[in-house]
Design a protein around this motif. Sequence first.
Motif, PDB file in Angstrom:
ATOM      1  N   HIS A   1       0.814  -1.210   0.000  1.00 54.09           N
ATOM      2  CA  HIS A   1       0.000   0.000   0.000  1.00 54.09           C
ATOM      3  C   HIS A   1       0.854   1.268   0.000  1.00 54.09           C
ATOM      4  N   VAL A   2       1.995   1.211   0.668  1.00 52.85           N
ATOM      5  CA  VAL A   2       2.880   2.381   0.680  1.00 52.85           C
ATOM      6  C   VAL A   2       3.363   2.686  -0.738  1.00 52.85           C
ATOM      7  N   ALA A   3       3.747   1.638  -1.458  1.00 54.65           N
ATOM      8  CA  ALA A   3       4.224   1.832  -2.834  1.00 54.65           C
ATOM      9  C   ALA A   3       3.110   2.346  -3.727  1.00 54.65           C
ATOM     10  N   ARG A   4       1.894   1.842  -3.532  1.00 54.19           N
ATOM     11  CA  ARG A   4       0.775   2.295  -4.361  1.00 54.19           C
ATOM     12  C   ARG A   4       0.468   3.765  -4.103  1.00 54.19           C
ATOM     13  N   ARG A   5       0.488   4.174  -2.851  1.00 54.98           N
ATOM     14  CA  ARG A   5       0.263   5.594  -2.540  1.00 54.98           C
ATOM     15  C   ARG A   5       1.344   6.450  -3.187  1.00 54.98           C
ATOM     16  N   ALA A   6       2.570   5.957  -3.120  1.00 57.23           N
ATOM     17  CA  ALA A   6       3.687   6.708  -3.700  1.00 57.23           C
ATOM     18  C   ALA A   6       3.531   6.834  -5.209  1.00 57.23           C
ATOM     19  N   GLU A   7       3.062   5.785  -5.862  1.00 56.99           N
ATOM     20  CA  GLU A   7       2.841   5.827  -7.309  1.00 56.99           C
ATOM     21  C   GLU A   7       1.767   6.846  -7.673  1.00 56.99           C
ATOM     22  N   ILE A   8       0.718   6.886  -6.862  1.00 55.65           N
ATOM     23  CA  ILE A   8      -0.374   7.836  -7.119  1.00 55.65           C
ATOM     24  C   ILE A   8       0.114   9.264  -6.922  1.00 55.65           C
ATOM     25  N   ILE A   9       0.882   9.477  -5.861  1.00 54.14           N
ATOM     26  CA  ILE A   9       1.414  10.812  -5.588  1.00 54.14           C
ATOM     27  C   ILE A   9       2.354  11.256  -6.700  1.00 54.14           C
ATOM     28  N   ALA A  10       3.179  10.341  -7.185  1.00 55.30           N
ATOM     29  CA  ALA A  10       4.082  10.674  -8.294  1.00 55.30           C
ATOM     30  C   ALA A  10       3.283  11.049  -9.538  1.00 55.30           C
ATOM     31  N   ALA A  11       2.206  10.320  -9.783  1.00 53.95           N
ATOM     32  CA  ALA A  11       1.351  10.630 -10.941  1.00 53.95           C
ATOM     33  C   ALA A  11       0.688  11.988 -10.759  1.00 53.95           C
ATOM     34  N   ALA A  12       0.289  12.300  -9.536  1.00 54.55           N
ATOM     35  CA  ALA A  12      -0.331  13.601  -9.263  1.00 54.55           C
ATOM     36  C   ALA A  12       0.660  14.730  -9.529  1.00 54.55           C
ATOM     37  N   TRP A  13       1.928  14.528  -9.154  1.00 53.23           N
ATOM     38  CA  TRP A  13       2.954  15.532  -9.439  1.00 53.23           C
ATOM     39  C   TRP A  13       3.069  15.758 -10.935  1.00 53.23           C
ATOM     40  N   THR A  14       3.079  14.669 -11.682  1.00 53.62           N
ATOM     41  CA  THR A  14       3.191  14.781 -13.134  1.00 53.62           C
ATOM     42  C   THR A  14       2.024  15.586 -13.704  1.00 53.62           C
ATOM     43  N   CYS A  15       0.834  15.279 -13.244  1.00 55.64           N
ATOM     44  CA  CYS A  15      -0.359  15.969 -13.746  1.00 55.64           C
ATOM     45  C   CYS A  15      -0.363  17.440 -13.347  1.00 55.64           C
ATOM     46  N   MET A  16       0.011  17.736 -12.113  1.00 59.17           N
ATOM     47  CA  MET A  16       0.028  19.128 -11.668  1.00 59.17           C
ATOM     48  C   MET A  16       1.074  19.933 -12.416  1.00 59.17           C
ATOM     49  N   GLY A  17       2.181  19.277 -12.783  1.00 60.98           N
ATOM     50  CA  GLY A  17       3.190  19.966 -13.568  1.00 60.98           C
ATOM     51  C   GLY A  17       2.700  20.324 -14.959  1.00 60.98           C
ATOM     52  N   GLU A  18       1.712  19.595 -15.454  1.00 66.92           N
ATOM     53  CA  GLU A  18       1.171  19.857 -16.793  1.00 66.92           C
ATOM     54  C   GLU A  18      -0.018  20.804 -16.781  1.00 66.92           C
ATOM     55  N   THR A  19      -0.841  20.728 -15.741  1.00 60.79           N
ATOM     56  CA  THR A  19      -2.083  21.504 -15.723  1.00 60.79           C
ATOM     57  C   THR A  19      -2.197  22.479 -14.557  1.00 60.79           C
ATOM     58  N   GLY A  20      -1.259  22.394 -13.605  1.00 61.70           N
ATOM     59  CA  GLY A  20      -1.403  23.196 -12.398  1.00 61.70           C
ATOM     60  C   GLY A  20      -2.321  22.497 -11.407  1.00 61.70           C
ATOM     61  N   ILE A  21      -2.387  23.027 -10.197  1.00 60.39           N
ATOM     62  CA  ILE A  21      -3.209  22.416  -9.160  1.00 60.39           C
ATOM     63  C   ILE A  21      -4.688  22.496  -9.513  1.00 60.39           C
ATOM     64  N   GLU A  22      -5.114  23.635 -10.033  1.00 61.67           N
ATOM     65  CA  GLU A  22      -6.534  23.814 -10.320  1.00 61.67           C
ATOM     66  C   GLU A  22      -7.012  22.875 -11.423  1.00 61.67           C
ATOM     67  N   GLY A  23      -6.128  22.539 -12.344  1.00 57.81           N
ATOM     68  CA  GLY A  23      -6.524  21.677 -13.450  1.00 57.81           C
ATOM     69  C   GLY A  23      -6.435  20.195 -13.151  1.00 57.81           C
ATOM     70  N   LEU A  24      -5.982  19.858 -11.945  1.00 54.77           N
ATOM     71  CA  LEU A  24      -5.829  18.446 -11.593  1.00 54.77           C
ATOM     72  C   LEU A  24      -7.188  17.754 -11.489  1.00 54.77           C
ATOM     73  N   THR A  25      -7.280  16.543 -12.049  1.00 54.66           N
ATOM     74  CA  THR A  25      -8.471  15.708 -11.891  1.00 54.66           C
ATOM     75  C   THR A  25      -8.032  14.312 -11.483  1.00 54.66           C
ATOM     76  N   LEU A  26      -8.891  13.627 -10.740  1.00 56.86           N
ATOM     77  CA  LEU A  26      -8.561  12.269 -10.322  1.00 56.86           C
ATOM     78  C   LEU A  26      -8.471  11.331 -11.519  1.00 56.86           C
ATOM     79  N   ARG A  27      -9.288  11.576 -12.537  1.00 55.78           N
ATOM     80  CA  ARG A  27      -9.223  10.730 -13.731  1.00 55.78           C
ATOM     81  C   ARG A  27      -7.878  10.888 -14.439  1.00 55.78           C
ATOM     82  N   ALA A  28      -7.376  12.102 -14.490  1.00 55.87           N
ATOM     83  CA  ALA A  28      -6.072  12.324 -15.122  1.00 55.87           C
ATOM     84  C   ALA A  28      -4.967  11.632 -14.329  1.00 55.87           C
ATOM     85  N   VAL A  29      -5.064  11.669 -13.006  1.00 59.92           N
ATOM     86  CA  VAL A  29      -4.077  11.000 -12.158  1.00 59.92           C
ATOM     87  C   VAL A  29      -4.131   9.492 -12.388  1.00 59.92           C
TER      88      VAL A  29
END
Length: 211
Positions: free
Chosen positions: A7-35
């Motif tokens: 579970h720790v690794a899975r959370r880390a993978e999700i967080i890494a994906a969220a960073w990638t998405c926020m770097g592309e769209t910003g925080i406001e443009g983040l969506t769970l589907r994109a993550v």
Amino acid sequence: MPRQVDHVARRAEIIAAAWTCMGETGIEGLTLRAVAASAQCGLGRITHYFNDKEELIVATLSAFVDETFATLDAQEPKTIDELVEGLAEFHLPTSETTFRLGLVWLHFWARAAYDEGLAEINRLWYAGLRGGLARMIGGLQELGQVPATVDASDAADQIAIVLDGIGIQAALDRRLWAPSRQTAVLGTYIAQILHVESEQRQPRLRMVRDE
């Protein structure tokens, strides 16, 4: 036998994906589907670990703060040049990765001004940054690289301000603020703040401006 889930690794993978998405769209443009798409998993996995987008944002920013603290703790510069180069590499948008992190941080600041939870993360980040800088300056003083008369805590505050100033300018205008110029300007200011010889850096700064 049921498959063991890290579970720790899975959370880390999700967080890494969220960073990638926020770097592309910003925080406001983040969506769970994109993550979910970035993490190559179903939306259900995201919502299993995070109740909503806001919780994921806080977790992602908190992870960034923790990672930054680990980076600072690992840095033990022996010279002023090593201090400058380490800070430029990890704390200025001198690479594609740190550039995207800088953009995320700009969005973060805008939200932190109105969100107490994010404001607290911001306070922790700066307390850790200043503490790490003061520790490194103290180490340089012990090595005779920085005068003992320099107040390490005060100098750390000033360097943190310089990092912010250069980082914001470079994130908004990459053409004007090439990595070489970011490093040169940072070195010039750090030399002044720490009261060390800066003549070797000044010609380099002028050369970068003339390019």
